[in-house]
Design a protein around this motif. Structure first.
Motif, PDB file in Angstrom:
ATOM      1  N   MET A  12      80.698  32.246  36.607  1.00 44.99           N
ATOM      2  CA  MET A  12      79.714  32.036  35.536  1.00 44.99           C
ATOM      3  C   MET A  12      79.845  30.617  35.003  1.00 44.99           C
ATOM      4  N   THR A  13      78.769  29.880  34.909  1.00 42.06           N
ATOM      5  CA  THR A  13      78.773  28.532  34.368  1.00 42.06           C
ATOM      6  C   THR A  13      77.830  28.457  33.178  1.00 42.06           C
ATOM      7  N   ALA A  14      78.121  27.512  32.266  1.00 43.72           N
ATOM      8  CA  ALA A  14      77.304  27.386  31.056  1.00 43.72           C
ATOM      9  C   ALA A  14      75.861  27.071  31.431  1.00 43.72           C
ATOM     10  N   LEU A  15      74.928  27.730  30.772  1.00 41.50           N
ATOM     11  CA  LEU A  15      73.514  27.500  31.036  1.00 41.50           C
ATOM     12  C   LEU A  15      73.120  26.114  30.556  1.00 41.50           C
ATOM     13  N   SER A  16      72.268  25.431  31.346  1.00 39.42           N
ATOM     14  CA  SER A  16      71.953  24.039  31.073  1.00 39.42           C
ATOM     15  C   SER A  16      71.063  23.855  29.853  1.00 39.42           C
ATOM     16  N   VAL A  17      70.217  24.836  29.558  1.00 41.58           N
ATOM     17  CA  VAL A  17      69.316  24.726  28.410  1.00 41.58           C
ATOM     18  C   VAL A  17      69.880  25.562  27.260  1.00 41.58           C
ATOM     19  N   PRO A  18      70.351  24.929  26.198  1.00 36.24           N
ATOM     20  CA  PRO A  18      70.965  25.695  25.114  1.00 36.24           C
ATOM     21  C   PRO A  18      69.930  26.510  24.352  1.00 36.24           C
ATOM     22  N   VAL A  19      70.376  27.633  23.825  1.00 32.98           N
ATOM     23  CA  VAL A  19      69.544  28.484  22.977  1.00 32.98           C
ATOM     24  C   VAL A  19      69.964  28.231  21.533  1.00 32.98           C
ATOM     25  N   VAL A  20      69.058  27.667  20.754  1.00 38.09           N
ATOM     26  CA  VAL A  20      69.343  27.346  19.352  1.00 38.09           C
ATOM     27  C   VAL A  20      68.721  28.419  18.475  1.00 38.09           C
ATOM     28  N   PRO A  21      69.509  29.099  17.644  1.00 37.84           N
ATOM     29  CA  PRO A  21      68.968  30.211  16.850  1.00 37.84           C
ATOM     30  C   PRO A  21      68.105  29.727  15.694  1.00 37.84           C
ATOM     31  N   PRO A  22      67.186  30.591  15.226  1.00 39.37           N
ATOM     32  CA  PRO A  22      66.367  30.239  14.057  1.00 39.37           C
ATOM     33  C   PRO A  22      67.210  30.133  12.790  1.00 39.37           C
ATOM     34  N   ALA A  23      66.753  29.297  11.873  1.00 43.36           N
ATOM     35  CA  ALA A  23      67.438  29.120  10.595  1.00 43.36           C
ATOM     36  C   ALA A  23      67.366  30.392   9.754  1.00 43.36           C
ATOM     37  N   LEU A  24      68.279  30.488   8.816  1.00 47.19           N
ATOM     38  CA  LEU A  24      68.348  31.617   7.885  1.00 47.19           C
ATOM     39  C   LEU A  24      67.548  31.281   6.631  1.00 47.19           C
ATOM     40  N   ARG A  25      66.869  32.304   6.068  1.00 46.55           N
ATOM     41  CA  ARG A  25      66.108  32.131   4.836  1.00 46.55           C
ATOM     42  C   ARG A  25      66.465  33.237   3.841  1.00 46.55           C
ATOM     43  N   ARG A  26      66.361  32.936   2.579  1.00 44.68           N
ATOM     44  CA  ARG A  26      66.590  33.958   1.554  1.00 44.68           C
ATOM     45  C   ARG A  26      65.663  35.136   1.824  1.00 44.68           C
ATOM     46  N   GLY A  27      66.196  36.325   1.718  1.00 41.83           N
ATOM     47  CA  GLY A  27      65.437  37.528   2.026  1.00 41.83           C
ATOM     48  C   GLY A  27      65.722  38.063   3.412  1.00 41.83           C
ATOM     49  N   ASP A  28      66.350  37.240   4.281  1.00 38.38           N
ATOM     50  CA  ASP A  28      66.699  37.684   5.627  1.00 38.38           C
ATOM     51  C   ASP A  28      67.869  38.657   5.592  1.00 38.38           C
ATOM     52  N   THR A  29      68.028  39.386   6.694  1.00 37.27           N
ATOM     53  CA  THR A  29      69.137  40.332   6.835  1.00 37.27           C
ATOM     54  C   THR A  29      70.300  39.682   7.573  1.00 37.27           C
ATOM     55  N   ILE A  30      71.479  39.829   7.006  1.00 31.82           N
ATOM     56  CA  ILE A  30      72.728  39.381   7.629  1.00 31.82           C
ATOM     57  C   ILE A  30      73.523  40.623   8.014  1.00 31.82           C
ATOM     58  N   ALA A  31      73.953  40.686   9.263  1.00 36.67           N
ATOM     59  CA  ALA A  31      74.732  41.830   9.739  1.00 36.67           C
ATOM     60  C   ALA A  31      76.215  41.500   9.736  1.00 36.67           C
ATOM     61  N   PHE A  32      77.035  42.451   9.305  1.00 37.18           N
ATOM     62  CA  PHE A  32      78.486  42.372   9.442  1.00 37.18           C
ATOM     63  C   PHE A  32      78.882  43.138  10.704  1.00 37.18           C
ATOM     64  N   VAL A  33      79.634  42.498  11.591  1.00 39.84           N
ATOM     65  CA  VAL A  33      80.156  43.183  12.776  1.00 39.84           C
ATOM     66  C   VAL A  33      81.655  42.939  12.872  1.00 39.84           C
ATOM     67  N   ALA A  34      82.336  43.841  13.562  1.00 36.25           N
ATOM     68  CA  ALA A  34      83.787  43.740  13.731  1.00 36.25           C
ATOM     69  C   ALA A  34      84.128  43.852  15.214  1.00 36.25           C
ATOM     70  N   PRO A  35      83.916  42.772  15.983  1.00 33.73           N
ATOM     71  CA  PRO A  35      84.129  42.851  17.430  1.00 33.73           C
ATOM     72  C   PRO A  35      85.581  42.777  17.860  1.00 33.73           C
ATOM     73  N   SER A  36      86.491  42.558  16.919  1.00 34.08           N
ATOM     74  CA  SER A  36      87.913  42.499  17.262  1.00 34.08           C
ATOM     75  C   SER A  36      88.682  43.483  16.386  1.00 34.08           C
ATOM     76  N   ALA A  37      89.355  43.013  15.339  1.00 34.11           N
ATOM     77  CA  ALA A  37      90.106  43.923  14.466  1.00 34.11           C
ATOM     78  C   ALA A  37      89.156  44.869  13.728  1.00 34.11           C
ATOM     79  N   ARG A  38      89.568  46.137  13.610  1.00 37.93           N
ATOM     80  CA  ARG A  38      88.726  47.175  12.989  1.00 37.93           C
ATOM     81  C   ARG A  38      89.355  47.592  11.662  1.00 37.93           C
ATOM     82  N   ILE A  39      89.108  46.801  10.618  1.00 36.99           N
ATOM     83  CA  ILE A  39      89.788  47.047   9.345  1.00 36.99           C
ATOM     84  C   ILE A  39      88.818  47.133   8.165  1.00 36.99           C
TER      85      ILE A  39
END
Length: 355
Positions: A1-28
């Motif tokens: 697997m090699t890094a993709l040449s065209v980067p994916v840039v995420p959309p900016a965050l705005r007030r009123g948007d949803t932020i998700a909490f995830v725990a992909p490592s420690a489960r505390i």
């Protein structure tokens, strides 16, 4: 697997948007519910919606635990209402989920992804597997869950890098590129379970500021993270090439959460970077403020870095507000970065999000 040449840039965050909490490592999350509750309440007070994606399993099963973490992360990316994913904390097991992630799904649903410590492994994997530009920075339990609220410096820089404010001019000014430095910091360890520790603010002290261990000027795309986590990925499908990059390195806590990463391990880790050719590849080096090092240990840490890289001339900036230190900057990984000791500047020259 090699890094993709065209980067994916995420959309900016705005007030009123949803932020998700995830725990992909420690489960505390369920062990420290007050920290999660404070993080949620703070974000809601700032005008955001919060979705905690976290399943408590009745008994431990390796496979069920693994599948749950993978599916929770997929769910966060799949939900188009979620605009940012904040990892709750690091841990020791982020590496387990890398082979099981649906990188095509992640690429098709780009969004802000932020975390630190062993989340370093996911930053590498999401760049290589999905081409997604991610952010090294705060966690829900650690920084957002501070009492009585996150440190101003941490929160303000998070907003500056990731959020579009209604009255903000979208055109960046020269000052926007420059990475700020905090005048104070804390590495005080508190017991999150007990009182009064869980219900008082940590004590801060004056920051000694940045230090140029080696002067110079360098430009390159910044990448890196927690030192031992970086080393875990060499020789894997998620290895990132450091050719022409500026390397960001910070140290984790030690074997106990109130202790520093031992200097004998630091020496070994730095030598491992050398045997993997990293010192030959990079154009510059940025070092986060080490966690709970004494003044004597700090001197030895800096000397180790200089000694091991003495055959190279790339600039080295130390003592920045990154990693296992508070407050914490939000760093746009894989963005074009500039180091200039003559001007005493560290700058990120590209937006990490798109408007």
């Amino acid at each position: 697997m090699t890094a993709l040449s065209v980067p994916v840039v995420p959309p900016a965050l705005r007030r009123g948007d949803t932020i998700a909490f995830v725990a992909p490592s420690a489960r505390i999350n369920h062990i420290f519910p007050l920290r999660i509750a404070r993080a949620r309440a703070f974000l809601e007070s700032q005008g955001f919606l919060v979705r905690e994606i976290y399943t408590i399993l009745p008994t431990f099963s390796f496979r069920a635990n693994l599948n749950t973490r993978v599916e929770e992360l997929h769910e966060a990316f799949r939900d188009d209402a979620v605009r940012a994913i904040v990892c709750c904390i690091g841990g020791l097991t982020a590496n387990e989920i890398l082979p099981h992630l649906d990188y095509q799904l992640i690429r098709e649903h780009p969004k802000i992804f932020i975390g630190s410590s062993d989340i370093t492994l996911l930053h590498h994997a999401l760049l290589v597997g999905a081409g997604l530009r991610t952010f090294y920075g705060l966690g829900a339990i650690v920084q957002l869950g501070e009492y009585p609220m996150p440190l101003d410096f941490t929160w303000n820089h998070f907003l500056r890098v990731l959020c579009v404010e209604p009255d903000k001019d979208f055109a960046p000014s020269p000052e926007d590129w420059l990475m700020p430095r905090s005048l104070y910091y804390t590495d005080e360890f508190l017991d999150w379970c007990g009182e009064p520790d869980n219900l008082r603010a940590r004590k801060t002290k004056p920051s000694p500021g940045w230090k140029w261990l080696r002067p110079g000027r360098a430009q390159g795309r910044i990448f890196g993270g927690c030192l031992p986590s970086i080393l875990q990925l060499f020789g894997t499908s998620w290895q990132v090439s450091y050719k022409g990059r500026i390397l960001l390195v910070e140290l984790p806590e030690g074997m106990q959460p109130d202790t520093p990463w031992p200097l004998e391990l630091v020496r070994c880790n730095l030598a491992d970077l050398g045997t993997r050719g990293v010192w030959d590849d990079i154009t510059g080096l940025i070092l986060g403020r080490p966690y709970r090092h004494t003044e004597e240990q700090l001197v030895e840490w800096e000397k180790l870095v200089l000694d091991i890289t003495e055959d190279y001339n790339f600039p080295i900036l130390a003592g920045v507000d990154v990693g296992h230190t508070d407050p914490m900057l939000t760093v746009s990984l894989d963005a074009l970065c500039l180091l200039d000791s003559e001007k005493d500047e560290w700058a990120i020259l590209e937006r990490g999000v798109k408007y």
